[in-house]
Design an enzyme around this catalytic site. Structure first.
Site, PDB file in Angstrom:
ATOM      1  N   GLU B  60       0.808  -1.228   0.000  1.00 33.68           N
ATOM      2  CA  GLU B  60       0.000   0.000   0.000  1.00 33.68           C
ATOM      3  C   GLU B  60       0.839   1.275   0.000  1.00 33.68           C
ATOM      4  OE1 GLU B  60      -0.680  -2.632   1.910  1.00 33.68           O
ATOM      5  OE2 GLU B  60      -2.647  -3.272   1.215  1.00 33.68           O
ATOM      6  N   HIS B 129     -11.881  -3.911   8.257  1.00 32.56           N
ATOM      7  CA  HIS B 129     -12.389  -3.819   6.877  1.00 32.56           C
ATOM      8  C   HIS B 129     -13.696  -3.034   6.800  1.00 32.56           C
ATOM      9  CE1 HIS B 129      -9.566  -7.173   6.463  1.00 32.56           C
ATOM     10  NE2 HIS B 129      -9.575  -6.967   5.173  1.00 32.56           N
TER      11      HIS B 129
END
Lengths: 342, 326
Positions: B60, B129
């Protein structure tokens, strides 16, 4: 295992050699001045000086062309000078003046000259490794033959972004040369105390790229090593990790008492001073006379005096009302928040 | 007009901008062969090829940072961070480099990039999430934060973001990808910093964004059945924020309910409450009320997840509180 690059010892045309020497002397003069101004509290903020490492930036930059790009580090003054930076604009930036490279908004840790291909320094260790990698991706996609030199230190090679970025560049065969300036310490912690490898260049093998070690005190060795990597990158053959073994004369910053290293070690490296080594080489090979070498130093000294005068006496601070300039491109701060400029 | 899914609107926006501008490209985890974890980039690989639609490693920070560098070097990357929660890993690159380089360099560079991500709860996928971290990014001068709730807005705003010269965090919502809505067949864009008044009303202003904007509308419909005339504002962009639209509405209704799917403490809507206090305090007939997520990590269990995230019923109840009808 990474290979140590053999010494070059072969000099080039006089004008080119004089320029390399001048750049190294300029960096040293600049850093000595910065250190002095910090000690006298004339200069505010933090500066991490590059004295001792001059041959790395100057040698590396001599291996690329005008259209190529670089990313720099918190110890970035040397990269800026070697990329053609003008001393007075640099010192004005360190002084927070409107005439500086970044109009005084960035200072020492954020010197950039984007139009000259210097995508800037960063205050975050390893922060620019992904940025340099992305710039290399742009170079590859634009197909204009550009390459990127991405500078960072030994400490940065322990950060996750180093590994993510080299992996990305290895997979995509990006036109980039990673240049690790291994000055043996990440602030105070020695490489041998925090790193699983003695040679950072060995980490290249994990990312399908060549790792090369070069003596960072020899400017022509650095130039030749980086030039080979640049040629490979330009030919579409992917990235290289070059590790330059070097040393910073000063502490990490001006407040560092250097308790983590010995006087003997400092002396050893100062005897391997990159400017002294190159001067001697040029004299021995009769590329330049002692008089000519002194003249380069005199020229640098004069420029430094002028730069100090420009930065300290002739340059204004930014106007307070300009605080909000350039936070966003095309927007300004209004009464109720951001407003789009017409 | 055609009826499109939210996810199709996003894909169409990217495709149109890629056809228009060769500098636009896509990179991220599983965006190419797989077509995106929520299918928002499906079909792009087939049209544009792997040079411009790039699958990356699970990296990321490198994705975000490479987008910054590519943008500074002349491209217009549209990078994807699969979950908003993973922006924590990309944050230094996006905020410290991407968001600040223009300012730190004295205005001598631009960083024209979009970081697409998706947030919010609703799928029982728990605390790593399901987050809504928008407030963190609104606190970072130099970046924009855009959070569309409809296919129409998603497409029009994403096209604008790709053309804008600033780094944009474009936050989709995982429960909206399967929502349908009308999208014009012809070219259009939506300016940044313009809220949408979804419903006009005179009794109370209900403000939301992303999925909560839909619940605000639902609440307003039910309130109407009870004789309460609510105005609903969908912010669409958090930065730049359409403060004027909010103030105009508050001046009309005098009562405000703020909603958000992020935890209550230090929620972005607190900034809205403060702007109302600064600019329209004299128009208020009641204290501003907020309906936010609980100050807990988002739980997995459906009963707890529903308890954590604002429901339409809670928005209705809050509206009644500000109207003194609770």
């Amino acid at each position: 295992m990474a290979m140590l690059k053999a010494a070059v010892g072969k000099t080039g045309p006089k004008e080119e050699m004089a320029l390399l020497l001048k750049q190294m002397m300029s960096i040293r003069a600049f850093e000595d001045k910065v250190f002095e101004l910090l000690a006298r509290a004339v200069l505010k903020g933090a500066s991490h000086v590059y004295a001792g490492e001059e041959a790395v930036a100057v040698g590396a930059m001599a291996a690329i062309g005008k259209k190529d790009l670089i990313t720099s580090t918190h110890r970035g003054h040397g990269h800026c000078v070697a990329r053609g930076g003008v001393l007075k604009l640099m010192l004005a930036e360190l002084c927070g003046k409107e005439t500086g490279y970044c109009r005084g908004r960035g200072g020492s840790m954020h010197i950039a000259d984007v139009h000259a291909g210097n995508l800037g320094a960063t205050g975050i260790v390893a922060g620019n490794i992904p940025v340099g990698t992305g710039a290399a991706l742009a170079c590859k996609m634009k197909k204009e033959g550009q390459v990127v030199l991405c500078f960072f230190g030994d400490g940065a090679s322990n950060n996750g972004t180093f590994h993510e970025s080299l992996n990305m560049a290895g997979v995509w065969k990006l036109p980039i040369v990673y240049i690790c300036e291994n000055n043996l310490y990440g602030m105070s912690v020695a490489v041998k105390r925090c790193c699983t490898v003695e040679n950072i260049a060995d980490r290249a093998s994990a990312y399908d790229m060549d790792g090369v070690i070069v003596d960072g005190q020899h400017v022509l060795d650095v130039q030749a090593t980086v030039a080979e990597a640049v040629e490979k990158a330009r030919a579409g053959k992917g990235p290289t990790l070059v590790e330059a073994k070097t040393y910073r004369y000063r502490g990490h910053s001006s407040s560092d008492p250097r308790v983590y290293r010995t006087k003997e070690e400092e002396k050893y490296w100062q005897e391997r001073d990159p400017i002294k080594i190159f001067r001697q080489l040029l004299a021995e090979k009769k590329v330049m006379t002692e008089k000519e070498l002194d003249a380069v130093q005199a020229e640098v000294d004069a420029e430094m005096v002028a730069a100090e005068n420009f930065a300290l006496n002739e340059s204004p601070y930014p106007a307070p009302e300009a605080l909000f300039d350039d936070v966003y491109a095309g927007w300004r701060q209004g009464k109720y928040g951001l407003e789009k400029l017409a | 007009m055609s009826v499109k899914f939210y996810r199709e609107a996003i894909r169409d926006a990217i495709a149109e901008e890629m056809r228009r501008d060769p500098r636009v490209f896509v990179m991220g985890e599983d965006v190419a062969v797989y077509g995106g974890a929520y299918s928002a980039t499906k079909g792009l690989l087939e049209e544009f090829g792997e040079e411009r639609i790039r699958d990356t490693a699970i990296s990321e920070a490198a994705i975000a940072g490479a987008a910054v560098g590519a943008a500074m070097a002349g491209m217009r990357p549209v990078a994807e961070i699969m979950y908003f929660d993973f922006m924590t890993i990309a944050m230094d690159q996006f905020v410290n480099q991407g968001g600040k380089n223009r300012y730190m360099f004295g205005g001598k560079t631009t960083v024209p990039m979009v970081l697409r991500t998706e947030g919010g709860a609703g799928r029982c996928i728990a605390a790593q999430h399901s987050q809504s971290l928008e407030a963190w990014f609104c606190h970072a001068p130099g970046v924009f934060v855009v959070m569309p709730s409809t296919p129409y807005d998603a497409k029009g705003l994403l096209k604008t973001c790709i053309r804008d010269d600033n780094p944009v965090l474009f936050v989709e919502h995982k429960m909206l990808y399967g929502e349908k809505g009308e999208v014009p067949d012809e070219e259009y864009t939506i300016p940044l910093g313009q809220a949408a008044v979804r419903r006009t009303g005179k009794d109370v202003t209900i403000i939301g964004y992303s999925r909560m904007a839909l619940r605000c509308e639902e609440a307003a419909k039910k309130l109407a059945e009870q004789g309460i005339d609510a105005e609903v504002i969908d912010l669409r962009c958090l930065q730049p924020l359409d403060t004027k639209c909010i103030l105009e509405s508050v001046k009309k209704t005098g009562r405000v309910v703020l909603t958000s799917e992020a935890p209550q403490n230090a929620n972005f809507v607190c900034e809205i409450a403060q702007r109302i206090t600064e600019h329209a305090f004299d128009y208020l007939d009641a204290p501003v009320v907020r309906v936010c997520a609980a100050d807990t990590p988002v739980p997995m269990s459906p009963t707890l997840e529903d308890e954590c995230i604002p429901t339409t019923a809670k928005i209705i109840a809050a509206a009644k509180v500000v109207l003194g009808k609770a």
